[in-house]
Motif scaffolding. Sequence first.
Motif, PDB file in Angstrom:
ATOM      1  N   LEU A  23      -2.391 -95.149  53.333  1.00 29.57           N
ATOM      2  CA  LEU A  23      -1.526 -95.613  52.248  1.00 29.57           C
ATOM      3  C   LEU A  23      -1.473 -94.581  51.122  1.00 29.57           C
ATOM      4  N   ALA A  24      -2.609 -93.944  50.836  1.00 29.64           N
ATOM      5  CA  ALA A  24      -2.638 -92.937  49.771  1.00 29.64           C
ATOM      6  C   ALA A  24      -1.765 -91.732  50.132  1.00 29.64           C
ATOM      7  N   PHE A  25      -1.834 -91.283  51.386  1.00 29.43           N
ATOM      8  CA  PHE A  25      -0.994 -90.158  51.800  1.00 29.43           C
ATOM      9  C   PHE A  25       0.482 -90.543  51.793  1.00 29.43           C
ATOM     10  N   ALA A  26       0.785 -91.806  52.148  1.00 22.33           N
ATOM     11  CA  ALA A  26       2.174 -92.254  52.114  1.00 22.33           C
ATOM     12  C   ALA A  26       2.693 -92.268  50.680  1.00 22.33           C
ATOM     13  N   ALA A  27       1.843 -92.696  49.739  1.00 22.19           N
ATOM     14  CA  ALA A  27       2.239 -92.674  48.330  1.00 22.19           C
ATOM     15  C   ALA A  27       2.492 -91.236  47.874  1.00 22.19           C
ATOM     16  N   TRP A  28       1.654 -90.323  48.349  1.00 22.42           N
ATOM     17  CA  TRP A  28       1.847 -88.902  48.013  1.00 22.42           C
ATOM     18  C   TRP A  28       3.159 -88.391  48.608  1.00 22.42           C
ATOM     19  N   ASN A  29       3.427 -88.748  49.876  1.00 19.12           N
ATOM     20  CA  ASN A  29       4.676 -88.326  50.516  1.00 19.12           C
ATOM     21  C   ASN A  29       5.886 -88.838  49.749  1.00 19.12           C
ATOM     22  N   THR A  30       5.813 -90.100  49.307  1.00 24.96           N
ATOM     23  CA  THR A  30       6.932 -90.700  48.589  1.00 24.96           C
ATOM     24  C   THR A  30       7.184 -89.977  47.274  1.00 24.96           C
ATOM     25  N   ARG A  31       6.122 -89.689  46.555  1.00 22.92           N
ATOM     26  CA  ARG A  31       6.275 -89.041  45.252  1.00 22.92           C
ATOM     27  C   ARG A  31       6.724 -87.594  45.407  1.00 22.92           C
ATOM     28  N   ALA A  32       6.201 -86.920  46.460  1.00 26.75           N
ATOM     29  CA  ALA A  32       6.529 -85.513  46.641  1.00 26.75           C
ATOM     30  C   ALA A  32       7.846 -85.304  47.366  1.00 26.75           C
TER      31      ALA A  32
END
Length: 379
Positions: free
Chosen positions: A141-150
């Motif tokens: 979930l943390a990497f997905a949040a990073w992907n979304t923001r980036a």
Amino acid sequence: MSPDLLLALFAGVLGLLVGSFSNVLIWRLPRGENVAFPPSHCPRCDHRLAPRDLVPLGSWLSLGGKCRYCRAPIKARYPLVELLTGLGYAVIAALYPLSLYGAAPLGLMVLFTLLLVASAIDLDTYTIPDALTLPGVALGLAFAAWNTRAGAGGELPSLVEAVQGALLGAGLLVTIDLLGSWVLRRGRERRYPEAPIGYQQISLALLVGAWGGPGWGLGAALVSALVNLGARRAVRVPELLTLGGFLGSLLVGSAGSGPGLILMVQGALAAAGGAALLAGVYWWRRREPESEEDAPFDPSAMGFGDVKLAAMIGAFLGWERLLVAVVVAVFAGALLGLGQLALRRENRVKFGPYLALGAVVALIWGGQIVASYRGLLGL
């Protein structure tokens, strides 16, 4: 040499180093040992290993697969894990170049490591440690949040898609477990219901989620858990009501009544997945490891570790690729099972390694498989 190819080579070298640490996890996690202390040592003679003994692949080859100090054999699994991790990291870096995806491929490398470690432990002990899967869900979930923001490439899930993947992954496998176990018990109720939260609350979430959606289903499970806490015992929720009601609800939905079959299935699986993850976290933090072996149990169609492994895969890859992973796992398990049946050998491989294999296939080819399926449906 192009920058992307050079980075893929660097990723392969990084994978060799991470593979060496993965061997530490494979050995120590099932035994409840600290993964950092004491430093690496021979499990036979307990001699501390020098840096020259820890070179990935090279040390094992130069020593002829034996300990330098006591000459005890070293399993071939050690260099194999290092080699697979190196190759896996290089392939991920090549398929998801940093120039297009930024740091997002690092998340897929973490997933690959978790899958490999979980599979090796499952093959050895027939268990998958919660210390891998539940933090793995959070990392996904943390990497997905990073992907979304980036604004990473569209092939990787957004945070919303990752949450859907985690819930539906856990929900799908726990539903298979619930219904399969009910069949194994010939419709009899569980003899050993968990308190305050367990399979009965997950079954309740499944039924309520079919009609009210994930929020209502999860809320019903929490209310039931609070009742158990207040009563200081497991207040039974009959499976004839919950699982039987869920199957009846599907019949109603397939007839065009209620919210509709697709929405009912989605709501039920997401609610059951959320309740399953809550139960997993609760028992991970609460249960004493040494008491699990002696705890009474009812027949089970699938290990609960597989449920959390599916949630982790869904969090990293999203729900569409999760479905690809499950389908591949089922076919791979069936093929190997038929092969071993033909050879008159017992199939002792649990579902976890097959699910991990399916996840790797989904990671590499999942995008093309999903796109081809959508094309067939004209979507």
